[in-house]
Design a protein around this motif. Structure first.
Motif, PDB file in Angstrom:
ATOM      1  N   ARG A 156       0.840  -1.197   0.000  1.00 29.25           N
ATOM      2  CA  ARG A 156       0.000   0.000   0.000  1.00 29.25           C
ATOM      3  C   ARG A 156       0.873   1.243   0.000  1.00 29.25           C
ATOM      4  O   ARG A 156       1.893   1.306   0.688  1.00 29.25           O
ATOM      5  N   THR A 157       0.485   2.252  -0.784  1.00 28.66           N
ATOM      6  CA  THR A 157       1.192   3.524  -0.827  1.00 28.66           C
ATOM      7  C   THR A 157       0.244   4.640  -0.386  1.00 28.66           C
ATOM      8  O   THR A 157      -0.929   4.401  -0.108  1.00 28.66           O
ATOM      9  N   SER A 161      -1.050   1.877  -4.638  1.00 26.75           N
ATOM     10  CA  SER A 161      -0.338   0.642  -4.316  1.00 26.75           C
ATOM     11  C   SER A 161       0.762   0.425  -5.341  1.00 26.75           C
ATOM     12  O   SER A 161       0.756   1.012  -6.428  1.00 26.75           O
ATOM     13  N   ASP A 260       5.780  10.015  -8.758  1.00 25.98           N
ATOM     14  CA  ASP A 260       4.766  10.453  -7.802  1.00 25.98           C
ATOM     15  C   ASP A 260       4.780  11.984  -7.743  1.00 25.98           C
ATOM     16  O   ASP A 260       5.846  12.610  -7.686  1.00 25.98           O
ATOM     17  N   GLY A 298       8.321   6.304  -6.879  1.00 28.71           N
ATOM     18  CA  GLY A 298       7.248   6.418  -5.906  1.00 28.71           C
ATOM     19  C   GLY A 298       7.602   7.407  -4.813  1.00 28.71           C
ATOM     20  O   GLY A 298       8.641   8.067  -4.838  1.00 28.71           O
ATOM     21  N   HIS A 299       6.725   7.482  -3.839  1.00 32.50           N
ATOM     22  CA  HIS A 299       6.952   8.359  -2.704  1.00 32.50           C
ATOM     23  C   HIS A 299       7.894   7.663  -1.724  1.00 32.50           C
ATOM     24  O   HIS A 299       7.780   6.461  -1.510  1.00 32.50           O
ATOM     25  N   ASP A 302       7.395   4.099   0.223  1.00 31.62           N
ATOM     26  CA  ASP A 302       6.581   3.097  -0.471  1.00 31.62           C
ATOM     27  C   ASP A 302       7.183   1.706  -0.311  1.00 31.62           C
ATOM     28  O   ASP A 302       6.478   0.708  -0.258  1.00 31.62           O
ATOM     29  N   SER A 303       8.512   1.628  -0.309  1.00 32.54           N
ATOM     30  CA  SER A 303       9.215   0.370  -0.065  1.00 32.54           C
ATOM     31  C   SER A 303      10.573   0.720   0.521  1.00 32.54           C
ATOM     32  O   SER A 303      10.986   1.882   0.487  1.00 32.54           O
ATOM     33  N   PRO A 316      11.935   4.055  -4.593  1.00 32.64           N
ATOM     34  CA  PRO A 316      11.170   4.729  -3.530  1.00 32.64           C
ATOM     35  C   PRO A 316      11.724   6.131  -3.290  1.00 32.64           C
ATOM     36  O   PRO A 316      12.485   6.368  -2.365  1.00 32.64           O
TER      37      PRO A 316
END
Length: 472
Positions: A156-157, A161, A260, A298-299, A302-303, A316
């Motif tokens: 989940r982000t 996701s 993102d 991503g933000h 996120d991972s 990430p």
């Protein structure tokens, strides 16, 4: 992948499987036996399945990001490699609503991560037959915790996701032969609420919006291992251009990036360097192996790691140049030339780490020997041999990366000539392009290419359990 660290990284169904395993020819329209439930990978023996070879996945997903639920239809086209009375797919957590094989309803049973399909009596899955299985499923995809403590699967982000699959997580969002040794082409369609984007592997078609929802379609024409498949859902700034680098080995490919929106402005400069990095690596490793490239940013949070998802690695947050070089190098080492088993992970990470050493040598004037010496002095790189991690928790640990890169540099020194060394590397990526390769394949290839017995090199750097004396 960049190095992962913990947090930095029914009885009736079982009985049904037992019956399938011991009764040849049970169910189905051909006298055969069930395919193997697991490929005996050294670290994940239940992962993957035998008896067939997948050639294509067609995945159609309808995702509710707010509820973190999906409805999916997976059409799996495969060729039987034996007479099959039943076969298995890897799937965890999701509910199977129905399944067919060659258009006829199939019996379904579940046990652990194994989904077993038994064809209708009128369906013959004889050796060499190409068949099509359609599985309809739904539910809330899971996040898995790896042996090393990192998270994978469906994550989940902040606004959606992301699906990350190394080494086992793809089975949380689609049924597959989930082992790197069975690669296939993909078509992936993802429907999400209007205003969100769904980014995946390969090349995109124009999105279509209707009744407040948008469908994004992606095509992967080159073979891809299941662990490299991804879907990232969220609010992204996207850009689709052509690589204008003047390189006969990388020019003209499609470059698709997604960042993102929270970090899009900070990502602009590093994303603009993708054509430069791809062309730089192509000159050293051989022609870029895919029709498109790019990245998903991503933000942060996120991972806990970046991953070399095919065509466009996931990061990430905005990466530095070294990490971008590392994940892009995986497009050759890991994505095109994919490990035969998870024991061969050093072939991915050793070469990708070595690409970083080459980059800082070219761009920052740091000699490769300095990077080698720093890795040599690092005690963490000597915890175990890179070609023989002791457990599944160790396949993403320092020796696989740093000492793996030392192996590559020792090969370079053994060759003795840079032109011959890079010709050897290009020959390796060409010989196994879009296929699989093992450590034994690599050592045999190098010895054949050099005409030398390099047993001492392999025993010291690849399999040795103690640090040798420093070289003068």
């Amino acid at each position: 992948m960049n190095q992962r660290t913990p947090v930095r990284r029914t009885a009736s169904a079982a009985l049904a499987l037992l019956v399938l395993a011991v009764v040849p020819g049970c169910s189905g329209g051909v006298e055969g036996r069930p395919g193997a439930a697991g490929l005996r990978d050294p670290y994940f023996p239940r992962l993957g399945n035998g008896g067939y070879d997948v050639t294509h996945y067609d995945l159609v997903l309808d995702v509710d990001p707010a509820a973190q639920r999906l409805r999916g239809t997976a059409t799996v086209t495969a060729r039987a490699t034996q007479d099959l009375s039943a076969f298995h797919l890897d799937l965890v957590g999701l509910t199977v609503d129905s399944a067919t094989v060659d258009g006829r309803p199939a019996a379904v049973s579940r046990a652990g991560q194994k989904l077993t399909l038994r064809p209708d009596a009128g369906v013959r899955l004889s050796e060499g037959h190409t068949f099509r299985a359609v599985v309809r499923y739904s539910g809330a995809p899971r996040t898995l915790t790896d042996p090393d403590g990192s998270k994978e699967g469906w994550l989940r982000t902040a606004d959606g996701s992301v699906a990350l699959g190394e080494p086992t997580g793809s089975m949380t969002w689609f049924p597959s032969n989930n082992h790197p040794s069975d690669k296939a082409a993909y078509d992936i369609a993802v429907t999400v609420p209007e205003g969100l984007a769904a980014v995946s592997n390969g090349e995109p078609a124009a999105p279509v919006t209707a009744a407040g929802r948008t469908t994004y379609r992606w095509h992967v024409g080159e073979p891809m291992a299941s662990y490299l498949a991804t879907v990232a859902i969220g609010r992204f700034d996207t850009k689709n251009t052509k690589n204008t680098e003047k390189s006969g080995t990388a020019g003209g490919i499609e470059v698709f990036t997604a960042a993102d929106r929270a970090v899009a402005a900070d990502s602009t400069r590093i994303l603009a360097r993708i054509p430069e990095v791809v062309a730089w690596e192509a000159r050293r490793f051989g022609p870029y192996p895919f029709a498109s490239t790019g990245a998903i940013i991503g933000h942060p949070g996120d991972s806990g790691y970046a991953l070399e998802t095919q065509n466009r690695p996931f990061f990430p947050g905005p990466p530095n140049a070294g990490l971008l070089v590392h994940e892009m190098a995986h497009q050759w080492f890991g994505d095109s030339v994919t490990p035969e088993s998870w024991r061969d992970m050093w072939l991915n990470e050793g070469f990708a780490t070595y690409a970083e050493w080459l980059w800082v040598a070219d761009k920052e004037g740091v000699p490769v020997r300095d990077s080698f010496d720093a890795a040599f002095r690092d005690d963490a790189n000597w915890a175990f041999p890179p070609a023989d991690p002791p457990t599944a928790a160790d396949i993403s640990q320092p020796p696989v990366y740093g000492r793996g890169a030392m192996v590559v540099d020792e090969v370079r020194r053994a060759v003795g000539d840079d032109a011959r060394f890079f010709a050897l590397v290009k020959g390796w990526t060409k010989a196994h392009r879009h296929g699989n390769a093992s450590t034994a394949d690599f050592t045999a290839y190098v010895e054949k290419a050099t005409g030398r017995d390099l047993s001492e090199l392999w025993s010291t750097w690849l399999y040795g359990r103690s640090r040798p004396a420093p070289k003068g």
